[in-house]
Design a protein around this motif. Structure first.
Motif, short mmCIF file in Angstrom:
data_model
loop_
_atom_site.label_atom_id
_atom_site.label_comp_id
_atom_site.label_asym_id
_atom_site.label_seq_id
_atom_site.Cartn_x
_atom_site.Cartn_y
_atom_site.Cartn_z
N LYS A 118 33.01 115.71 98.76
CA LYS A 118 33.30 114.30 99.08
C LYS A 118 32.26 113.36 98.46
O LYS A 118 31.79 112.42 99.10
CB LYS A 118 33.41 114.10 100.59
N LEU A 119 31.93 113.64 97.19
CA LEU A 119 31.02 112.76 96.47
C LEU A 119 31.77 111.50 96.09
O LEU A 119 32.98 111.51 95.92
CB LEU A 119 30.49 113.46 95.21
N ILE A 120 31.03 110.43 95.96
CA ILE A 120 31.63 109.14 95.62
C ILE A 120 30.98 108.61 94.35
O ILE A 120 29.91 109.06 93.95
CB ILE A 120 31.48 108.13 96.77
N LYS A 121 31.62 107.63 93.74
CA LYS A 121 31.02 106.91 92.62
C LYS A 121 30.42 105.64 93.23
O LYS A 121 31.13 104.85 93.84
CB LYS A 121 32.06 106.53 91.57
N ALA A 122 29.12 105.47 93.05
CA ALA A 122 28.43 104.30 93.59
C ALA A 122 27.81 103.51 92.45
O ALA A 122 27.37 104.09 91.46
CB ALA A 122 27.35 104.74 94.58
N GLN A 123 27.75 102.21 92.62
CA GLN A 123 27.16 101.37 91.59
C GLN A 123 25.64 101.45 91.65
O GLN A 123 25.04 101.33 92.72
CB GLN A 123 27.61 99.92 91.75
N SER A 124 25.04 101.70 90.49
CA SER A 124 23.58 101.77 90.41
C SER A 124 23.04 100.35 90.22
O SER A 124 23.80 99.43 89.91
CB SER A 124 23.16 102.68 89.26
N PRO A 125 21.74 100.16 90.37
CA PRO A 125 21.16 98.82 90.17
C PRO A 125 21.45 98.24 88.78
O PRO A 125 21.53 97.04 88.62
CB PRO A 125 19.65 99.05 90.38
N GLY A 126 21.62 99.11 87.79
CA GLY A 126 21.90 98.65 86.43
C GLY A 126 23.35 98.27 86.21
O GLY A 126 23.73 97.83 85.12
N GLY A 127 24.19 98.43 87.22
CA GLY A 127 25.60 98.05 87.10
C GLY A 127 26.53 99.17 86.70
O GLY A 127 27.74 99.01 86.75
N THR A 128 25.99 100.33 86.32
CA THR A 128 26.85 101.47 85.98
C THR A 128 27.22 102.21 87.26
O THR A 128 26.63 101.99 88.32
CB THR A 128 26.13 102.42 85.00
N TYR A 129 28.18 103.10 87.16
CA TYR A 129 28.59 103.90 88.31
C TYR A 129 28.11 105.33 88.12
O TYR A 129 28.14 105.86 87.01
CB TYR A 129 30.12 103.86 88.48
N ARG A 130 27.65 105.92 89.22
CA ARG A 130 27.15 107.28 89.19
C ARG A 130 27.60 108.01 90.44
O ARG A 130 27.94 107.39 91.45
CB ARG A 130 25.63 107.27 89.09
N TYR A 131 27.59 109.34 90.39
CA TYR A 131 27.96 110.12 91.57
C TYR A 131 26.87 110.03 92.62
O TYR A 131 25.68 110.01 92.32
CB TYR A 131 28.21 111.59 91.19
N ALA A 132 27.30 109.97 93.88
CA ALA A 132 26.37 109.89 95.01
C ALA A 132 26.99 110.57 96.21
O ALA A 132 28.20 110.81 96.26
CB ALA A 132 26.07 108.42 95.32
N ILE A 133 26.15 110.85 97.18
CA ILE A 133 26.62 111.43 98.44
C ILE A 133 27.15 110.28 99.30
O ILE A 133 26.53 109.23 99.38
CB ILE A 133 25.46 112.14 99.16
N ALA A 134 28.28 110.53 99.95
CA ALA A 134 28.83 109.52 100.85
C ALA A 134 27.86 109.28 102.00
O ALA A 134 26.90 110.02 102.19
CB ALA A 134 30.20 109.98 101.37
N ASP A 135 28.11 108.26 102.78
CA ASP A 135 27.27 107.90 103.92
C ASP A 135 26.93 109.14 104.75
O ASP A 135 27.81 109.85 105.21
CB ASP A 135 28.01 106.88 104.79
N HIS A 136 25.63 109.39 104.95
CA HIS A 136 25.20 110.58 105.68
C HIS A 136 25.59 110.57 107.14
O HIS A 136 25.50 111.59 107.81
CB HIS A 136 23.69 110.75 105.56
N SER A 137 26.03 109.44 107.66
CA SER A 137 26.46 109.42 109.06
C SER A 137 27.86 110.01 109.20
O SER A 137 28.30 110.31 110.28
CB SER A 137 26.44 107.99 109.60
#
Length: 150
Positions: free
Chosen positions: A48-67
């Motif tokens: 359940k990885l998501i694509k999240a926007q990085s500070p530079g404006g690109t999108y990268r894979y990230a872990i969904a909300d840990h809650s």
């Protein structure tokens, strides 16, 4: 193999900006995992990885909300799949894990938010866990043991 690969995926996306499945497959290959894009795609969906926007404006894979409960369950399963042994001295607990898995096991512990645990420090295959008091060590060991044997 699958669990080790998914632990590696979490470590990779936590430490690098991975924008595509191909980038992830390439990085896994550098770590000795021979995978196809289809395998990476299944892992991303299952984890359940998501694509999240990085500070530079690109999108990268990230872990969904840990809650999110399903993420916590996955972390607990990875904890139980990777921790090999536990020992304690005074108010410290040392956990040994399979190689390159200490970070994910420590993250699982950190996400439990147990008030007795002051913090974790993870290396490659070892975690140092600091417990608030010596009196609370056995109770923490008991709960960690329960997580290992789920």
């Amino acid at each position: 193999m699958k669990s080790s690969r998914q632990v590696a995926i979490l470590e990779i996306i936590n430490n690098q900006s991975i924008e595509t499945q191909e980038d992830l497959a390439e990085e896994l290959g550098r770590r000795g995992f021979r995978v196809t894009q289809a395998t990476v795609s299944r892992d991303i969906k299952e984890m359940k990885l998501i694509k999240a926007q990085s500070p530079g404006g690109t999108y990268r894979y990230a872990i969904a909300d840990h809650s999110d409960n399903s993420i916590n369950e996955r972390l607990i399963r990875m904890f139980s799949d990777t921790v090999l042994s536990m020992n304690s001295a005074y108010n410290q607990i040392i956990l040994k894990t399979i190689s390159a898995s200490a970070n994910i096991a420590a993250e699982a512990i950190d996400n439990m938010h147990w008030p007795e645990i002051l913090g974790t420090i993870a290396g490659d295959n070892t975690i140092l866990l600091i417990v608030r008091s010596i009196d609370e060590v056995q109770s923490v060991l008991d709960r960690l043991n329960a997580m290992m044997h789920r």
